[in-house]
Design a protein around this motif. Structure first.
Motif, short mmCIF file in Angstrom:
data_model
loop_
_atom_site.label_atom_id
_atom_site.label_comp_id
_atom_site.label_asym_id
_atom_site.label_seq_id
_atom_site.Cartn_x
_atom_site.Cartn_y
_atom_site.Cartn_z
N LEU A 78 46.20 -7.79 -36.08
CA LEU A 78 47.37 -8.42 -36.72
C LEU A 78 46.99 -9.75 -37.38
O LEU A 78 47.59 -10.14 -38.38
N GLU A 79 45.96 -10.42 -36.85
CA GLU A 79 45.50 -11.65 -37.50
C GLU A 79 44.90 -11.32 -38.87
O GLU A 79 45.15 -12.03 -39.86
N LEU B 116 47.85 -10.60 -41.14
CA LEU B 116 48.72 -11.74 -41.45
C LEU B 116 48.01 -12.84 -42.23
O LEU B 116 48.64 -13.56 -43.00
N ILE C 132 49.75 -15.89 -44.83
CA ILE C 132 50.32 -17.07 -44.20
C ILE C 132 50.34 -18.25 -45.15
O ILE C 132 51.40 -18.88 -45.37
N ILE D 29 56.00 -12.03 -45.03
CA ILE D 29 55.64 -12.28 -43.62
C ILE D 29 56.70 -11.71 -42.69
O ILE D 29 56.39 -11.06 -41.69
N GLN E 38 56.47 -8.02 -42.51
CA GLN E 38 55.33 -7.61 -41.69
C GLN E 38 55.62 -7.80 -40.21
O GLN E 38 55.27 -6.95 -39.38
N LEU E 39 56.30 -8.88 -39.87
CA LEU E 39 56.68 -9.09 -38.47
C LEU E 39 57.64 -8.01 -38.00
O LEU E 39 57.54 -7.51 -36.87
N MET F 177 51.31 -14.11 -32.41
CA MET F 177 51.48 -14.06 -33.86
C MET F 177 51.99 -15.39 -34.40
O MET F 177 51.48 -15.90 -35.42
N VAL G 28 50.31 -18.03 -37.08
CA VAL G 28 51.00 -18.53 -38.27
C VAL G 28 51.02 -20.05 -38.29
O VAL G 28 50.68 -20.69 -39.29
#
Length: 1825
Positions: free
Chosen positions: A1587-1588, A1591, A1595, A1634, A1637-1638, A1662, A1666
């Motif tokens: 997920l990093e 994301l 960000i 974002i 995606q969350l 998460m 961010v």
């Protein structure tokens, strides 16, 4: 646009100043064309008349708006000129503490002379992958751009670092190389990047020295090529050096030092290995003491020496070679101490046995006499003869110094060659990045040959720089399709031609060197004749004939001709070199091999510096004259060749420029000297870049950015759908001169000053709007204030009148109250006096009556005591008389009775003698005896009667005697009491007389005491009054103290509570840290495991021997060993393992943790071996028992049914006894064994318990056999029954009757006894066998203890070894032992398999025999019986039961199960169509069935295959979020199922009764739960990484760059380094991206049935990512630190918080992770002026570190003119207030940090028996049980 429009009143300009270079001033009136004077107002408050130049009429430079000051890129300034550049650099350096600034393609780096925390690995990670314009200027940004262009354009790159000595060139080059080493890594396991960085300390020690300008000045230039492979990983490097300053070896100026290596050697002279060098203090050597400054503050030369040696070792320079280097360097120092004595004017000598020369010759391995001779002589060769000529003392000293310089230069070249060999790679180089660290333009008071060469090199570099800048400008214009107009820029080709062309300065110098009598003067005259008045760049000084002036691109430089020829020739006596070549010291001749084999030729100058080239010079094999000719190449010629080679290399690459600026000459931190800075800016080409940019269109805007910035200047009707056309229309109205701008394809190009004009228009428009807004708001505020004041006045009046009325009423109440109080007080006083008198009277009466009563009582008491005394005396006398009488009577009785007894005894003796005689005479007369016996009996009866009477009489007598005795005693006591009473009466009378006398005395004393008492009473009353006063004071003090104590107690409780809270928080933090450390170790372990797997696969491919095998594991498998558990499908055989581990040892870095893991693995294999042996023994024993039972079992007949039933009962009783014996044995073992052996976790305890459980299982098997026997008896009984039951019963009765008749009952009893004996013997034998087994287990435990002790001793021995040898030796030992154990286990496994096969065959034979026996019995029965009563089978049929929540599968279907359920399962279909966690439930139900069967192998195999398959899926599809989330959810569910159904009470609280029935019964899988927990941690960490990665690209764009609130922040002008656009394009991420995606992440996790607590932890992680990435980018981007951006960030954070509220995740802790970002945004928005503001900031920003707060304040940049900058004094105030705060000095947050994860127990309410397996999973081979 006319000048009158710009030079208006209040416009600010720059004017020249001799001190500050440029001063700022303000126009006091508008400028009009034709004015010759400008009225200015200086910043100091003075007015000035500035006269314009009458010739040029050039106006002073305009100053940029404040909004543009402090820009990252100088080309973003609207007015591009020298004062603007200087001011921008000064503001960034002094106010903002920013040392890096862009100037187009150049990075300007100002040396801060202070360590800054901006070069850590976190900063490197922040710049990695970022565009160059997106982040603040940094050396890392340049390095990233070079690395990115190399990968993108497939073109080699160069980073050219230049500047003055002390400007920071070496440090900048070092950080660039560190960036490449960190970002790219190495392609092999040789750690090439470490070697590249390790070359720096070596080169600094031999090439750097302390100068007056720099403590670590590089005295040579170097070009390092860092090679990369096709995957752009470092594979090697190569170094080229230029112009080593050799003269520093023999001479240092005041306050300077020689090269660092000499001082490092002297500081380490006391080391044992350096004793042979005979070194001492640096002050004892001529070559190190001339500067008078042997020490550098803050530098430990001894430690630096250790670092140098460590770097040499890392680069492969052996200890012997290192000692050789140090030996040569020590020899150079001793050579400098060699002195000469003049013999005459033309000759000299060396003192005999000169110690420095002796040490030099010993160290160099040369002959003393020969070296002594050639130091004082030289050889002259002519055409016919050779002469040896003595030389003078001065010539000898110069020759000695030349020899020392030559040796050092050769040693320098040798070290560079070996460094290059160490950095060389055998892999083919795909591309490279070169880092050029070279000296900048130099000009001193006296400039010689060195400065000439340096400035010549800078001319070449400046020409290349100008051409590159010009080329980039041209490409930009052509790309945007703008008409190209020729820009006039400075071309320094004429200057280069003057130096290097034919008949140029270098050519004439070489020609003069060839002349026999050439001198510096003749060369100067040739220069004047050739170039003076012919070349505009060449001049002659007015006052000198030995100097010349060259107009360089930076400045005019005057060179002194003295020494040019000698330095260009670089002569060293050949005889001295030959002596060194003949040295016995092997390394020394190697230094001079390049004279014959010119690998990397070095030309030395006696002046000081040595150019090195890579061009090989072929050795000559012909005539000696040719060799001499080859050696006569001049320094200038070689330097020109090497420079041409460098320029060819640079021209073949894409250059990147770093210009280092020295801010002051005193090395003061953050001190800016404008004069020195301007000199360097002119010299390094920065101002030339500005001039080229300013000549064209320096300001460039995209159409979208221009529209966003200047939308306020447009009217609504001007805004069209086409942004490009809108901008064109607006510009035509705003700027009438069309030459001031051009429209490109994507950008608008502006001339210099146009952006400032547009900014002025924008500011005026905004100011007018602000004034209107202020006017309206102020009116509204005043009206609101008036109404408020009116309401307040009315309210005050109302309250005042009410207060007055209340005061009057209060007065009336007080008057009435006073009257009432007086009445009651007077009554109280009178009543009180009456009560006092009455109380006094009563007291007197009570004392008098009491006195009389006491006297009367005393009299009565005396009389009573006299009576008691008389009574006691009389009683004592009577008792005494009675006792005497009684003793006399008893004595008489005793004497009389003794006499009577003696007489009786005599009679009896006589009678006894007569009876014996009578017996002798009458032997055999029985009848008479019987008669006598009867008589005796009768006499006895009579005697008894008499005795009873006697006893009665005795009792009566005793009672009477007792009465008499009591009477006597009483009389005696009364007599004694009477005597005592008479005595007491006399004594009492005497006492009464005494008491009367005492009474009289007491009366007199009483009177005196009463008198004293009165006095004392008065004194006490006075004292009481004083004490009362003191008491009141003390009470007041007590109250105050109590108050203080209460307050202190409150404070203490508060502090204790705070401490308690802090301690709990600290404990929680420690727990989290420990959990984080464990999970990080687990993550590192999984990474190493993946690496190990990759290496193993590579080794397998290399060996090409795929042999599948099976590797068994224990059910007590721990978390660490689970990583090495492989399924039989993918594992290798044991014979391949030793071969594959050897190379892995070399490749994988080993540590002690791996060694301990292997040790633990060995112990588990030993346990496995023991278990296999026990299973083998148990199966053999079962086989023998089954054989014995089959042989001993007789055919069952109808006559023996009773016997069989008795036998069955006996067997059941024996089974119970055996169970009891086993329980006792288990208790005895647990009590007697050692605690460490019987501990639940001990290996021996586990083995023992497994043995005992196996025995209990065997007993259960026997019980089942008894049940089967019972069923067989029943079936046989029913089969034998005839048709007529009556006849059967009669036959049976007859048989029983016959048995009775024939005595068969006795035989049956005997048989039963024999059976009991047999069973007893079996019980004893089994007991003995169990005892033997227990003894064997004890022996095994003892052997395990010994083995454990031996392993501990071995570990202690290994710990004494060095770390590498320790790990290698221990690991080799363990691997060898492990291999042997594996081989033994394989052999035992084969034997066991053979035994199992044999047992199976025997069981088949026995089953066949039993079948034949049953068939024979069936044949004996008539057909009619079979028809009427069919025979039932032996096994009892099981009734149909409900589904028990278990799934059965065959062992051969295990791989198919794993494949269909794990490897090939698609998470999306399962998540949508099936219940969450279905694979976990299915796997657990399979485990339940294996547990139900008590099959440990099946359980172990299934769990191992499951774990390995999940790892394989995650390795294959680990970058897919759905896959990782799916298996994280299922792994957790599987873990929860193992806990929920484990049978432990803690996990069964929420179970239903049905679920409790489904608990595991045979196996404890607690350790497998730990394995699954570790696997879940690894999956969680992988999920975070996935997920990093998803994301991270969103960000920065969504949280920082995108304007969620449109129009709040305008886009500022940008320079050449364009930032990423903040306007949302199609490919730009926004905040909505974002949030979407969350939402996607959250919905996927919910669909997969992930635990809510785990979802909260993922969301928290998460949000931390961010917040951390956003804050890190904010701290590294000056353009983002503004008030409007703070508002944008706070709005974005509020949207994220709203998302948390929508998902009910506010209590997840995610919001707290955004606290640093929220506080940073608040810091951008709060006031930053006063001390109160500083206090508020310090209390508000508690989640930010001091470094982060100061960084944000330094970076704060106004976007509009209405915002104010943060003053330096305010930042200092903040730093002073925060200096006591203890926080991390780290600037950036760790974006890679992963919070420790926990898996709270979450039981499932789903009943296992209700789960249905869908056909889509392809699990039809599984059966429900």
């Amino acid at each position: 646009m006319a000048a009158s429009e710009l030079y208006t009143k209040f416009a600010r300009v720059w004017i020249p100043d001799p001190e500050e270079v440029w001063k700022s001033a303000e126009l006091l009136k508008d400028y009009k064309p034709g004015d010759k004077v400008l009225l200015l107002h200086l910043e100091e408050g003075k007015d000035l008349e500035y006269r314009l130049d009458p010739k040029t009429k050039e106006l002073p430079h305009l100053r940029n708006p404040d909004i543009l000051v402090g820009e990252n890129d100088l080309t973003a300034l609207s007015y591009l000129h020298e004062p603007a550049v200087l001011h921008n650099l000064r503001v960034r350096f002094i106010d903002s503490k920013l040392i890096y600034t862009y100037c187009g393609i150049v990075l300007v780096a100002i040396n801060p002379y202070e360590q800054l925390p901006i070069y850590g690995e976190d900063i490197i990670n922040a710049y990695s992958g970022q565009n160059m314009g997106d982040m603040d200027p940094h050396i890392f940004a340049v390095a990233e751009e070079a690395y990115k262009q190399m990968a993108r354009d497939e073109r080699n790159q160069s980073i050219i670092v230049s500047g003055e000595s002390g400007a920071g060139k070496t440090v900048s080059a070092k950080y660039a190389m560190r960036y490449f080493a960190t970002v790219s890594g190495s392609a092999s396991e040789a750690n090439v990047e470490e070697k590249v960085l390790a070359s720096n300390p070596i080169m600094e020690s031999i090439g750097n020295a302390k100068t007056t300008r720099n403590d670590n000045s590089s005295r040579f230039g170097k070009y390092i090529e860092i090679g990369f492979d096709k995957r752009y990983r470092i594979i090697g490097a190569n170094m080229r050096t230029y112009l080593l300053e050799k003269s520093r070896v023999v001479f240092q100026a005041e306050e300077e030092r020689n090269y660092h290596i000499f001082y490092q050697l002297c500081a380490s002279a006391k080391l044992p290995e350096f004793k042979m060098l005979r070194l001492g203090n640096a002050d004892s050597f001529h070559y190190t003491k001339q500067g008078g400054s042997p020490m550098i503050e803050g530098v430990d030369d001894a430690k630096e020496m250790a670092h140098t040696r460590q770097a040499c070792t890392l680069l492969g320079i052996s200890e012997s070679y290192q000692m050789g280097i140090f030996r040569i360097l020590a020899g150079i120092l001793h050579l400098g101490n060699v002195g000469f004595a003049s013999r005459d004017s033309d000759s000299c000598t060396i003192p005999p046995k000169h110690e420095p020369l002796i040490i030099f010759c010993d160290l160099m391995g040369v002959d003393y006499e020969e070296m002594c001779h050639w130091l004082c002589h030289r050889k002259l060769a002519t055409a016919t003869e050779t002469y040896i000529k003595p030389i003078s003392k001065l010539q000898a000293t110069n020759a000695r110094d030349a020899l020392a310089k030559h040796i050092y230069a050769k040693l320098f070249s040798w070290i560079v060659d070996h460094v290059n060999q160490a950095l060389h790679s055998a892999v083919k180089q795909h591309s490279f990045i070169g880092v050029l660290d070279i000296y900048g333009f130099e000009t001193f008071e006296i400039n010689s040959f060195e400065q000439f060469c340096i400035n010549y090199a800078n001319e070449k570099l400046q020409q290349q720089f100008n051409m590159h800048v010009f080329k980039l400008e041209q490409e930009e214009y052509m790309k945007e399709q703008i008409p190209w107009t020729l820009i006039d820029f400075y071309d320094n080709q004429p200057c280069i031609n003057l130096i290097e062309s034919k008949l140029g300065i270098l050519d004439l110098l070489d020609e003069e060197c060839k002349m026999p009598k050439g001198t510096d003067d003749t060369w100067a005259q040739k220069l004047y004749n050739t170039h003076l008045n012919k070349c505009a760049l060449f001049e002659k000084p007015r006052m000198s004939n030995k100097a010349f002036i060259i107009k360089h691109f930076a400045d005019k430089v005057e060179y002194q001709c003295e020494g040019f020829l000698e330095k260009n020739k670089d002569t060293v006596f050949e005889e001295q070199i030959n002596v060194l070549k003949s040295s016995k010291f092997k390394m020394l001749p190697e230094l001079f091999q390049d004279d014959e084999k010119a690998i990397s030729p070095t030309s030395a100058t006696s002046s000081g510096r040595t150019p090195l080239t890579r061009v090989p010079v072929k050795p000559t094999k012909g005539r000696p004259g040719q060799m001499a000719k080859e050696h006569k190449k001049t320094v200038g010629h070689q330097f020109r060749n090497s420079l041409h080679l460098l320029m060819e290399t640079l021209n073949a690459t894409t250059p990147h420029y770093v210009r280092c600026i020295k801010p002051n000459d005193f090395k003061f931190p953050f001190t800016f000297d404008e004069k020195r800075a301007v000199q360097q800016l002119r010299a390094c080409g920065v101002l030339e870049t500005i001039r080229i940019s300013a000549a064209g269109f320096p300001s460039r805007w995209t159409y979208q950015e221009f529209f966003s910035r200047y939308r306020v200047l447009m009217k609504q009707k001007d805004v069209l759908g086409d942004r490009k056309q809108t901008c064109k229309n607006v510009l035509e109205k705003l700027i009438l001169d069309k030459d001031k701008y051009q429209f490109g394809k994507t950008k608008i190009f502006f001339r210099a000053g146009q952006v400032a004009y547009l900014e002025k228009l924008r500011a005026d428009k905004l100011r007018a709007a602000c004034i209107r807004i202020q006017k309206t708001i102020r009116g509204w505020l005043l009206r609101k204030k008036y109404l408020c004041m009116q309401r307040a006045a009315i309210t005050v009046q109302r309250y005042v009148r009410g207060y007055q009325a209340r005061c009057y009423a209060k007065f009336l109440r007080r008057t009435k109250s006073a009257t009432t109080i007086q009445k009651y007080w007077r009554m109280y006083v009178v009543r009180r006096k009456y009560k006092i008198r009455r109380a006094a009277t009563i007291v007197l009466q009570s004392y008098l009556r009491g006195y009389l009563a006491r006297n009367r009582y005393r009299k009565i008491l005396r009389e009573h005591k006299a009576v008691i005394i008389q009574k006691r005396v009389r009683g004592w006398l009577a008792r005494t008389h009675y006792k005497r009488t009684m003793q006399a009577i008893i004595y008489l009785q005793c004497c009389f009775r003794r006499m009577m007894a003696k007489r009786e005894l005599k009679k009896l003796k006589i009678e006894a003698r007569s009876v014996e005689r009578y017996k002798k005479l009458h032997i055999g007369m029985e009848n008479k005896i019987m008669q006598l016996q009867r008589k005796v009996d009768e006499q006895n009866k009579d005697y008894k009667c008499l005795m009873e009477k006697l006893t009665n009489l005795e009792g009566v007598y005793n009672s009477e005697t007792e009465k008499l005795r009591n009477d006597v005693e009483r009389l005696q006591l009364s007599e004694e009491e009477a005597k005592v009473a008479t005595g007491r009466v006399l004594s009492l009378q005497e006492e009464i007389a005494k008491l009367r006398k005492d009474l009289e005395q007491t009366r007199s004393e009483k009177k005196s005491i009463e008198e004293r008492a009165d006095k004392y009473k008065q004194e006490t009353e006075q004292l009481v009054s004083t004490l009362k006063e003191e008491n009141t004071l003390l009470k007041q003090e007590k109250e105050t103290l109590n108050h203080l104590i209460v307050e202190q107690a409150k404070e203490m409780t508060e502090t204790m509570e705070k401490k308690l809270v802090e301690e709990t928080k600290q404990l929680e933090l420690d727990l989290n840290d420990e959990r984080l450390r464990y999970q990080n170790l687990l993550n590192e372990f999984s990474r190493l495991e993946e690496r190990y797997d990759d290496l193993k696969e590579e080794m397998t491919l290399m060996l090409n021997v795929p042999k599948p095998g099976h590797k068994r594991t224990d059910s007590t498998h721990s978390s660490n060993e689970s990583e090495y558990t492989f399924s039989s499908e993918f594992a290798e055989t044991e014979d391949i393992a030793p071969r594959t581990e050897e190379p892995s040892e070399k490749k994988v870095p080993l540590d002690m943790s791996l060694f301990l893991k292997l040790q633990k693995r060995v112990t588990e294999l030993e346990q496995e071996k023991q278990i296999m042996q026990d299973e083998l023994d148990r199966k053999e024993e079962q086989m023998f028992r089954s054989k014995a039972k089959e042989e001993e079992r007789p055919p069952i007949r109808g006559a023996e049914l009773e016997y069989e039933s008795l036998k069955r009962q006996e067997l059941e009783s024996e089974n119970k006894k055996l169970k009891n014996e086993l329980n006792e044995l288990r208790k005895a073992l647990s009590e007697k064994s050692a605690p460490e052996v019987t501990a639940p976790g001990a290996p021996a305890y586990r083995v023992l318990m497994e043995q005992l459980t196996s025995v209990s299982e065997e007993l259960d098997v026997r019980k089942e056999e008894v049940l089967i026997l019972r069923s067989q008896l029943v079936s046989q009984k029913e089969a034998i029954q005839p048709k007529n039951t009556m006849t059967d019963s009669t036959i049976l009765l007859e048989d029983v009757q016959k048995m009775k008749d024939k005595g068969e009952i006795a035989q049956a009893y005997i048989g039963l006894k024999e059976t009991n004996r047999l069973l007893e013997s079996q019980l004893q034998s089994q007991k003995r066998s169990h005892e033997n087994e227990a003894e064997a287990l004890r022996g095994e435990i003892q052997s395990l203890k010994e083995e454990n002790n031996r392993q501990q001793q071995l570990l202690a021995q290994n710990l004494q070894l060095p770390p590498e040898a320790r790990i290698e030796a221990s690991l080799q030992h363990e691997i060898t032992r492990l291999t042997n154990e594996n081989l033994d286990l394989m052999e035992q496994l084969e034997k066991q398999d053979k035994t199992v096969r044999k047992l199976k065959k025997q069981l088949k034979v026995f089953a066949k025999k039993i079948g034949e026996l049953e068939v024979g019995q069936m044949e004996n029965i008539s057909p009619g019986q079979i028809i009427d009563e069919p025979i039932r089978p032996v096994n009892i049929p099981r009734k149909e039961k409900d589904f028990q929540g278990m799934l059965e599968y065959k062992r051969e279907d295990e791989q198919k199960l794993v494949k269909n359920l794990i490897l090939e399962l698609k998470p999306r279909g399962v998540a949508v169509n099936l219940i969450p966690g279905l694979p976990a439930y299915i796997l657990f139900m399979c485990v339940r069935h294996a547990d139900y069967l008590n099959d440990d192998q099946k359980v172990r195999s299934l769990l191992t295959s499951t774990i390995n398959s999940i790892k394989k899926v995650l390795k294959k599809r680990g970058d897919d979020f759905e896959t990782v989330s799916f298996w994280l959810s299922n792994t957790c569910r599987f873990l929860h199922c193992l806990k929920q159904y484990s049978g432990e009470e803690g996990f069964m609280k929420h179970n239903t009764s049905r679920q409790n029935e489904h608990c595991l019964t045979n196996f404890d899988l607690a350790e497998y739960r730990q394995v699954l927990s570790d696997l879940a941690i690894q999956i969680y960490q992988q999920l975070v990484r996935v997920l990093e990665n998803i994301l991270q690209p969103m960000i920065v764009s969504g949280m920082l760059e995108h304007e969620t609130i449109q129009g709040v922040s305008g886009v500022k002008p940008t320079g050449l380094r364009k930032r990423t656009s903040s306007i949302a394009d199609e490919g730009t991420y926004t905040l909505d991206s974002i949030l979407r995606q969350l939402n996607s992440f959250h919905s996927v996790m919910c669909q997969h049935g992930m635990d809510p607590e785990l979802i909260k932890q993922v969301v928290k992680q998460m949000f931390y990512i961010v917040g951390a990435i956003t804050l890190n980018n904010l701290l590294l981007r000056k353009d983002m630190c503004s008030w409007s951006k703070g508002m944008q960030i706070r709005y974005n954070v509020s949207q994220l918080e709203e998302w948390l509220r929508d998902k009910n995740l506010m209590n997840s802790g995610a919001k707290e992770t955004l606290e640093p970002l929220i506080q940073a945004a608040q810091l951008l928005q709060v006031k930053k002026k006063t001390d109160d503001d500083a206090e508020a900031i310090c209390s508000m920003c508690n989640a930010l570190t001091t470094a982060q707060i100061v960084k944000v304040l330094n970076l704060y940049t106004p976007v509009n003119e209405f915002e104010e900058r943060v003053s330096v004094s305010f930042i200092r105030t903040i730093q002073m207030r925060l200096r006591d705060r203890k926080d991390s000095p780290q600037l950036l947050m760790d974006a890679k940090h992963i919070f420790p994860v926990t898996f709270p127990f979450n039981p499932s309410s789903l009943a296992l028996e209700t789960i249905q397996i869908p056909a889509s999973l392809g699990l039809g081979f599984i059966a429900r049980v």
